[in-house]
Write a protein that holds these residues in place. Sequence first.
Motif, PDB file in Angstrom:
ATOM      1  N   GLU A 180       2.546   1.732  -3.331  1.00  0.00           N
ATOM      2  CA  GLU A 180       1.604   2.267  -4.294  1.00  0.00           C
ATOM      3  C   GLU A 180       1.427   3.766  -4.071  1.00  0.00           C
ATOM      4  N   MET A 181       1.338   4.114  -2.799  1.00  0.00           N
ATOM      5  CA  MET A 181       1.140   5.505  -2.425  1.00  0.00           C
ATOM      6  C   MET A 181       2.333   6.342  -2.862  1.00  0.00           C
ATOM      7  N   ARG A 182       3.504   5.791  -2.616  1.00  0.00           N
ATOM      8  CA  ARG A 182       4.727   6.519  -2.964  1.00  0.00           C
ATOM      9  C   ARG A 182       4.804   6.735  -4.475  1.00  0.00           C
ATOM     10  N   LYS A 222       0.844  -1.195   0.000  1.00  0.00           N
ATOM     11  CA  LYS A 222       0.000   0.000   0.000  1.00  0.00           C
ATOM     12  C   LYS A 222       0.883   1.250   0.000  1.00  0.00           C
ATOM     13  N   ALA A 223       1.906   1.216   0.863  1.00  0.00           N
ATOM     14  CA  ALA A 223       2.809   2.353   0.962  1.00  0.00           C
ATOM     15  C   ALA A 223       3.552   2.554  -0.354  1.00  0.00           C
TER      16      ALA A 223
END
Lengths: 240, 463
Positions: free
Chosen positions: B24-26, B21-22
């Motif tokens: 993807e966020m980055r 998730k992180a």
Amino acid sequence: MILVKNPVIALAGNPNTGKSTIFNALTGLKQHTGNWPGKTVLKAEGKFNYKGTTYTLIDLPGTYSLLANSLDEQIARDFICFESPDVTIIVADATCLERNLNLVLQVMEITSNAIVCLNLIDEAKRKRLEVNVEGLSQELGIPVIATSARNGEGIPELLEILHDVVNGKIVPQPRQVVYSKYIEDYISKLQPQLDKRLYGRLNSRWVALRIMEGNPKIIEAIQQYLGHSIQLPTLKEVII
Amino acid sequence: MIKSSLPSKPKKILVDSDNSKAIEMRDAIVYNIYNTAEEIASKVVRKTESKDFSRKLDDILTSPLLGFPVMLLLLGVVFWITITGANYPSQVLATVLFWLEEQLSALALKAGAPAWLYGIIVEGMYRTLAWVVSVMLPPMAIFFPLFTLLENLGYLPRVAFNLDNLFKRAGTHGKQALTMSMGFGCNAAGVVACRIIDSPREKLIAILTNNFVPCNGRFPTLILLSSLFMGTITAGSYNSYSAAGMVVLMILIGITVTLIVSWLLSKTLLKGIPSSFTLELPPYRPPKTGEIIVRSLLDRTAFVLTRAIIVAAPTGFITWLCANIQIGDLSIIGHVSGFLDPFARAIGLDGVILMAFILGLPANEIVVPILIMSYLSAGAMLELDSLMAVKELFIEQHGWTALTALNTMLFSLLHFPCGTTLWTIAKETQSKKWAVLAFVIPTTIAIIVCFLVAQGARLLGIG
């Protein structure tokens, strides 16, 4: 008028944009300059006087971004974030503005006291690139000075603007990158939590973004700066 | 001019975090920043010229569709010119040098020199030197200027750019594409170049796999063997094309193995996630012809040749001794190669070839000369006055087939790095362990690949 006694100025920028040339032009020092990226690996320091104020200038390592983990990026990021320089000058290469803007935008997320020094403007002209300096300044919301440091062009103007920003005559209003909606949603959930704990010590929007990325090195650095008595909220906590 | 290897689309950048998730966020965050930068730049920058030359060229040379074919074509052309061009001067040199050998022999005979002294100096040292010069000098004198030309034009960083994505998918640093390209010149230099990679994990992977691209010392071997043997497969007039194609194929195999081994290492011994970076493509510069010729002839050709000669003379000396000192009814070479033979045969080589590789540890340049020397000492004396004579020596007298040549090339491509490179690795990593691994990993792979090829071909009834 706000009077800053001994302002500290950080010099950031992509590699090979002439940062060290600007540094030398401002400080009168003869730091070694060269035409290759990555010359300044560690930060260099110099002093200069302008209108009765003594400025300390820190030449940061050249980086393309502030989001990765290499040593040079860490040094640059930690200085801009945690040492809170009074003004950060971002040296940008006018011949490839788009790439340089990535760093400009990232710095503007951390600090609002930022000035863009659009260097190598002579080379851009030779390459028949025309940069609308005024327009760029409006787009970014911060002062932009075109320079050709090798020939000393634009340095007096840069000093004048620097003086004005330091003394609060000019208050930059940096434009913030607008993120995709779901990211903005997270930011708006995290930010109030952060504001309660940061007391303005760091830009809460920036910290929110870093929490969302979950880069352990950056988070660790933030945590260390804040001290361990302050607990950072986690993304999970906010999503639920 | 920059080609960013950071994402133009999201999902390309990876960070140290297991949280998908992180990540993807980055990606999304970086993507948004880049988009904003692009949007602002497009508003405030006006180009009077539509697109500069360099940019246009880069659009072709680094395009996802054409980048690879153009790269292969360029390399193919370079090797074709080298192979076609090297034939004639090679023959001339061989003729001259072996005519000189005859004169030396006559002189020695006149002076009444003892047979062993004559043997050591003329048959041992002089002949090895003559072979190094006549076999290696012409291809080097053609190949290195051409390669330097590509380098000088600024093509190598484009190669790195084309390969960057593949390296990222292998779980390593994109800059490894750059250090690998350096390895084409010299693996020791390639290993030193790995300093540009920040992450220790990715740096080690780059160091351990640098050897899989042929260096200057191995190119002559590959070029020689493919021009001698690959021609035998295809019809006459296409010889030089298929030989050039063969060298390109070897390079492709080398790159593929680099990627596979890097991937395996990043999944096992050196686990982790690739970091992102920005690769700066320097502007194309009009080549300075004079500089290219001087640089390539002095820095590369002379360097490789000198190194080969320095190592060749003593090796020639030792090889001659080994070939002529009899223990029981066999020479030392006979014993050693006889001992290595069963194993060597299983991997499609023969005892002498394997021995030549082992003796060639100090410098890859001398593998072929040692091979020739050893064969010569073992078989009947042969007038070696042309490249064709080498072919005859290999095929008629020592039973080489196209498969032998292929396996020798594969072994040369994949086997342990030279002594200098190993020493450099020990120095750069400050550990003997990694130097040992840098020896063991390639050697194991070379053996496995050659074994599979040899056994596979035999199963199919080829070779």
